[in-house]
Design an enzyme around this catalytic site. Structure first.
Site, PDB file in Angstrom:
ATOM      1  N   LYS A   1       0.818  -1.220   0.000  1.00 15.41           N
ATOM      2  CA  LYS A   1       0.000   0.000   0.000  1.00 15.41           C
ATOM      3  C   LYS A   1       0.858   1.280   0.000  1.00 15.41           C
ATOM      4  CE  LYS A   1      -3.963  -2.212   2.266  1.00 15.41           C
ATOM      5  NZ  LYS A   1      -5.033  -2.024   3.281  1.00 15.41           N
TER       6      LYS A   1
ATOM      7  N   HIS B   1      -2.284  -5.536   1.660  1.00 14.24           N
ATOM      8  CA  HIS B   1      -3.588  -6.194   1.516  1.00 14.24           C
ATOM      9  C   HIS B   1      -3.357  -7.609   1.015  1.00 14.24           C
ATOM     10  CE1 HIS B   1      -7.667  -7.195   0.176  1.00 14.24           C
ATOM     11  NE2 HIS B   1      -7.059  -7.704  -0.882  1.00 14.24           N
TER      12      HIS B   1
ATOM     13  N   GLU C   1      -9.861 -10.602  -7.559  1.00 10.11           N
ATOM     14  CA  GLU C   1      -8.909  -9.501  -7.355  1.00 10.11           C
ATOM     15  C   GLU C   1      -7.748  -9.583  -8.360  1.00 10.11           C
ATOM     16  OE1 GLU C   1      -9.918  -8.968  -2.579  1.00 10.11           O
ATOM     17  OE2 GLU C   1      -7.895  -9.568  -3.179  1.00 10.11           O
TER      18      GLU C   1
HETATM   19  P1  CMP Z   1      -7.520  -4.509   3.695  1.00 12.39           P
HETATM   20  O1  CMP Z   1      -7.069  -5.887   4.004  1.00 12.39           O
HETATM   21  O2  CMP Z   1      -6.958  -3.866   2.482  1.00 12.39           O
HETATM   22  O3  CMP Z   1      -9.119  -4.508   3.568  1.00 12.39           O
HETATM   23  C1  CMP Z   1      -9.899  -3.377   3.867  1.00 12.39           C
HETATM   24  C2  CMP Z   1      -9.110  -2.255   4.438  1.00 12.39           C
HETATM   25  O4  CMP Z   1      -9.855  -1.279   5.109  1.00 12.39           O
HETATM   26  C3  CMP Z   1      -8.171  -2.784   5.514  1.00 12.39           C
HETATM   27  O5  CMP Z   1      -7.157  -3.560   4.936  1.00 12.39           O
HETATM   28  C4  CMP Z   1      -7.747  -1.505   6.191  1.00 12.39           C
HETATM   29  O6  CMP Z   1      -6.703  -0.843   5.495  1.00 12.39           O
HETATM   30  C5  CMP Z   1      -9.019  -0.684   6.069  1.00 12.39           C
HETATM   31  N1  CMP Z   1      -9.738  -0.641   7.336  1.00 12.39           N
HETATM   32  C6  CMP Z   1     -10.301  -1.660   7.983  1.00 12.39           C
HETATM   33  N2  CMP Z   1     -10.883  -1.228   9.113  1.00 12.39           N
HETATM   34  C7  CMP Z   1     -10.677   0.095   9.156  1.00 12.39           C
HETATM   35  C8  CMP Z   1     -11.044   1.115  10.067  1.00 12.39           C
HETATM   36  N3  CMP Z   1     -11.746   0.847  11.181  1.00 12.39           N
HETATM   37  N4  CMP Z   1     -10.668   2.364   9.789  1.00 12.39           N
HETATM   38  C9  CMP Z   1      -9.960   2.648   8.666  1.00 12.39           C
HETATM   39  N5  CMP Z   1      -9.599   1.718   7.754  1.00 12.39           N
HETATM   40  C10 CMP Z   1      -9.957   0.460   8.009  1.00 12.39           C
END
Ligand code: CMP
Length: 139
Positions: free
Chosen positions: A10, A116, A127
């Protein structure tokens, strides 16, 4: 079984020049990087990618963050790659991530959490297909 999973390094990580350090953790865990490219995600791509989260309060911020800088999209291959990579990344919130995991080592916050990984083999297929064509993946 040998699986493939989709990974994103990221913007918080590319900004700090951590692509190689994260790739080392991935490779040391026995996962093989079979496709990789550095891109700037468009807003539309990020909204599509995270569509499952669109009703969440953090959706707008998450999309803004994901387009705030370059990302490195990857396909990882290996035995149980989906679950293994989730283990290697650690918990979504770095405060809860185990020692030695990517998020424990590198993440800044629950949003800027460096990596991710797909949460199922079905989602991995969707994806991967969003960002790679078949001939870009070399096993
Ligand atoms: P990812 O695995 O990319 O999937 C969804 C993303 O949302 C997660 O990683 C985090 O980067 C983001 N995320 C999840 N929960 C929160 C939260 N409470 N606040 C901000 N970002 C979040």
């Amino acid at each position: 079984a040998i699986e493939r999973t989709f990974s994103i390094i990221k913007p918080d990580a590319t900004r700090r020049n951590l692509t190689g350090a994260i790739n080392a953790v991935i490779e040391n865990a026995g996962l093989k990087i079979v496709a990789q490219k550095r891109i700037r995600m468009t807003r539309e791509e990020a909204e599509t990618f995270y569509a499952v989260h669109k009703e969440r309060p953090f959706f707008g911020e998450l999309v803004a963050f994901m387009i705030s800088g370059p990302v490195v999209v990857q396909v990882l291959e290996g035995e149980n790659a989906v679950a293994k990579y989730r283990e290697v990344m650690g918990a979504t919130n770095p405060a809860n991530a185990a020692e030695g995991t990517i998020r424990k080592l590198f993440a800044e916050s629950i949003e800027a959490n460096s990596a991710h990984g797909s949460d199922s083999t079905d989602n991995a297929k969707v994806e991967i297909a969003q960002f790679f064509s078949g001939n870009e993946i070399v096993g």
